[in-house]
Design a protein around this motif. Structure first.
Motif, mmCIF file in Angstrom:
data_model
loop_
_atom_site.group_PDB
_atom_site.id
_atom_site.type_symbol
_atom_site.label_atom_id
_atom_site.label_comp_id
_atom_site.label_asym_id
_atom_site.label_seq_id
_atom_site.Cartn_x
_atom_site.Cartn_y
_atom_site.Cartn_z
ATOM 1 N N LYS A 89 0.854 -1.183 0.000
ATOM 2 C CA LYS A 89 0.000 0.000 0.000
ATOM 3 C C LYS A 89 0.888 1.229 0.000
ATOM 4 C CE LYS A 89 -0.648 0.038 5.049
ATOM 5 N NZ LYS A 89 -1.651 0.022 6.152
ATOM 6 N N GLU A 93 -0.858 9.350 1.488
ATOM 7 C CA GLU A 93 -2.161 9.556 0.880
ATOM 8 C C GLU A 93 -1.992 10.172 -0.498
ATOM 9 O OE1 GLU A 93 -4.457 11.924 3.531
ATOM 10 O OE2 GLU A 93 -4.575 10.378 5.085
ATOM 11 N N SER A 95 -2.003 12.381 -3.705
ATOM 12 C CA SER A 95 -2.236 13.788 -3.999
ATOM 13 C C SER A 95 -1.534 14.102 -5.300
ATOM 14 C CB SER A 95 -1.708 14.696 -2.881
ATOM 15 O OG SER A 95 -0.307 14.571 -2.754
ATOM 16 N N ARG A 362 0.931 4.922 7.489
ATOM 17 C CA ARG A 362 0.531 5.769 6.365
ATOM 18 C C ARG A 362 0.568 7.241 6.788
ATOM 19 N NH1 ARG A 362 -2.084 4.653 1.528
ATOM 20 N NH2 ARG A 362 -3.624 6.142 0.770
ATOM 21 N N GLY A 364 -0.223 11.479 5.741
ATOM 22 C CA GLY A 364 -1.071 12.357 4.948
ATOM 23 C C GLY A 364 -0.461 13.734 4.768
ATOM 24 N N ARG A 365 -1.304 14.683 4.461
ATOM 25 C CA ARG A 365 -0.865 16.045 4.176
ATOM 26 C C ARG A 365 -0.161 16.684 5.372
ATOM 27 N NH1 ARG A 365 -1.850 20.274 0.574
ATOM 28 N NH2 ARG A 365 -1.689 22.343 1.527
#
Length: 505
Positions: A89, A93, A95, A362, A364-365
């Motif tokens: 995976k 995230e 983008s 994981r 993210g932003r």
């Protein structure tokens, strides 16, 4: 009376923060010395992630393309199950890059390669670190700092205007100043090692036993090298065998793979994770930056990035004060702006560590650092008060514009360098007089730039007659209407943007 110094600034510590500050001062013509007590450069991969905001900074410093060429992208994490099967995976995230945010995913560049590129850039500017040179004592007064330096064969005493400690988590500068370094030990000890091995391919980031803090281990191919980085939690107490045989045994025991063999260890460290923040970033003429001011757990890849951004903030302010253009009070904004950022970053890195313990790696932003800003800073002026996509103190977005000569011009191209940038949007010309260190561009009818495709309006939501002042570090300093444009005069005086008559007078 002008005080004479051997050099204006002494930078203690030639890691990423010290090198960033050195490049910033060098390109502004500020004399300095950059010393490092180690005999040669750091050899480890430790801070290998370069986040999008730092990529923007490195583009401004003229080294981003070199870093991309030296490193690469993160490989796909491959999580193995006990039966040998696996799943993959994306580590981040999804983008997409945009006109306003051209960089959207972290780069992987081992720290020793990042710092090598930075040293090459510094040498182009006429400077290089002094390895094997240790700061052994210093004293300061109202006019400067007296520092004693030691090499293997000699000592010297020098007089400087300012001292900046970029000398890591065990900072001699911070300890000498008596600045407390409160925080906590996070109950996690880990090994990180750069190794040559056989048994794993370079097509994935191999991860085993995610969420099990006794057996978890990962092996990641290091972009731009033949090495792999091994990471694994280890017991809080006791010795750890960091030899080839010791790391091979750890890998075999935790992965169940008997075909894995470590052939050499380039660099290895066993460390206890801490989250600490200095009570102050400055006492008098002495400053702290980077790990000397804050230490983070490695989760999220935020430590090196936050350190670079400290130095990027401090560099232009020191230069403005040393040029006798800006008042010394400008330097107070360094701690006011950067310390809250470090506090928030420590909280985020600790939260991500807790997630990692649960097997969730994981990101993210929140790790991209594009949303960091200084909206509450004394250097943020909105006149009148503004609400919208971008306000004073926010990061200034990029946008492609059309130059009157027919070429496309990115805002980041216009911002790049040691100057300030003033953008007038459909505003009356000649309201602001030219001045040293300020580049003025008019966007709209009759201006040198046109927003033909609407990217500037889409990113900034400007109003006709507005003036946007962008700092040398890429943040919006002020947004003023034509009615309030005279308020820029006071702002200019605060940051050292003096006009010709002010200089000659």
């Amino acid at each position: 009376m002008t005080t004479r110094y051997e050099t204006e600034v002494l930078i203690c510590g030639a890691g990423a923060a010290g090198l960033t500050l050195a490049i910033e001062l060098a390109r502004r013509g500020v004399p300095f010395r950059l010393i490092e007590k180690m005999d040669d450069a750091f050899r480890g991969s430790r801070g290998k992630g370069i986040q999008p905001r730092t990529q923007e900074i490195f583009e401004d410093l003229g080294i981003l393309d070199r870093l991309v060429a030296a490193g690469g992208l993160y490989p796909m994490p491959r999580e193995y199950r006990p039966d040998g099967s696996f799943s993959e995976k994306a580590p981040f995230e999804p983008s997409e890059p945009s006109a306003a945010e051209p960089f959207h995913i972290p780069l992987m560049v081992p720290q020793f390669l990042t710092e090598r590129v930075m040293r090459e850039r510094l040498l182009e500017l006429g400077y290089e670190p002094e390895f094997g040179c240790e700061l052994v004592s210093f004293e300061q007064d109202e006019d400067g700092v007296t520092a004693r330096l030691a090499r293997k064969s000699a000592e010297e005493v020098i007089r400087v205007g300012y001292l900046v400690g970029t000398d890591g988590g065990r900072s001699f500068v911070r300890k000498t100043l008596g600045i407390d370094f409160p925080g906590k030990t996070l109950g996690v000890r880990a090994v990180v090692a750069d190794i040559n091995l056989t048994g794993f391919g370079r097509d994935a980031w191999h991860r085993f036993n995610e969420g099990d803090m006794e057996r978890q281990i990962s092996v990641c191919p290091l972009a731009g090298t033949e090495l792999f980085q091994l990471q694994a939690p280890v017991p809080l107490e006791g010795d750890v065998d960091l030899s080839e045989d010791g790391l091979t045994a750890m890998l075999t025991g935790r992965t169940g793979r008997k075909d894995v063999c470590v052939h050499s260890v380039s660099w290895a460290s066993a460390f206890t994770m801490n989250a600490r923040l200095a009570d102050h970033y400055r006492i008098g003429r002495v400053f702290l930056a980077g790990d000397a001011a804050h230490t983070h757990p490695p989760t999220g890849g935020l430590g090196l990035n936050t350190s670079v951004q400290d130095a990027y903030n401090l560099g232009w302010k020191l230069a403005a004060v040393l040029a006798s253009r800006a008042p010394a009070a400008l330097l107070e904004t360094y701690e006011e702006e950067r310390r809250p950022i470090a506090a928030a970053t420590l909280g985020l890195a600790t939260k991500l560590l807790d997630a990692t313990k649960r097997g969730d790696s994981r990101r993210g932003r929140e790790v991209q650092q594009l949303d960091i800003g200084y909206a509450g800073s004394p250097l943020a002026l909105d006149a009148p008060e503004r609400r919208g996509l971008v306000v004073a103190g926010n990061r200034a977005p990029d946008a492609p514009l059309q130059g009157s000569a027919g070429k496309t011009r990115r805002l980041f191209e216009l911002f790049a360098g040691a100057h300030w940038t003033l953008l007038a949007f459909n505003a009356e010309r000649n309201l602001i007089a030219p001045r040293a260190g300020l580049h003025i561009h008019h966007i709209g009818a009759g201006g040198d730039l046109a927003d033909s495709d609407g990217y500037f309006e889409g990113a900034y939501a400007p109003e006709p007659g507005q003036w946007w002042l962008v700092r040398p570090d890429g943040y919006v300093g002020a947004v003023v209407s034509s009615v309030d444009v005279e308020r820029l005069d006071g702002y200019f005086a605060t940051v050292g943007l003096v006009g010709e008559t002010e200089v000659s007078g």
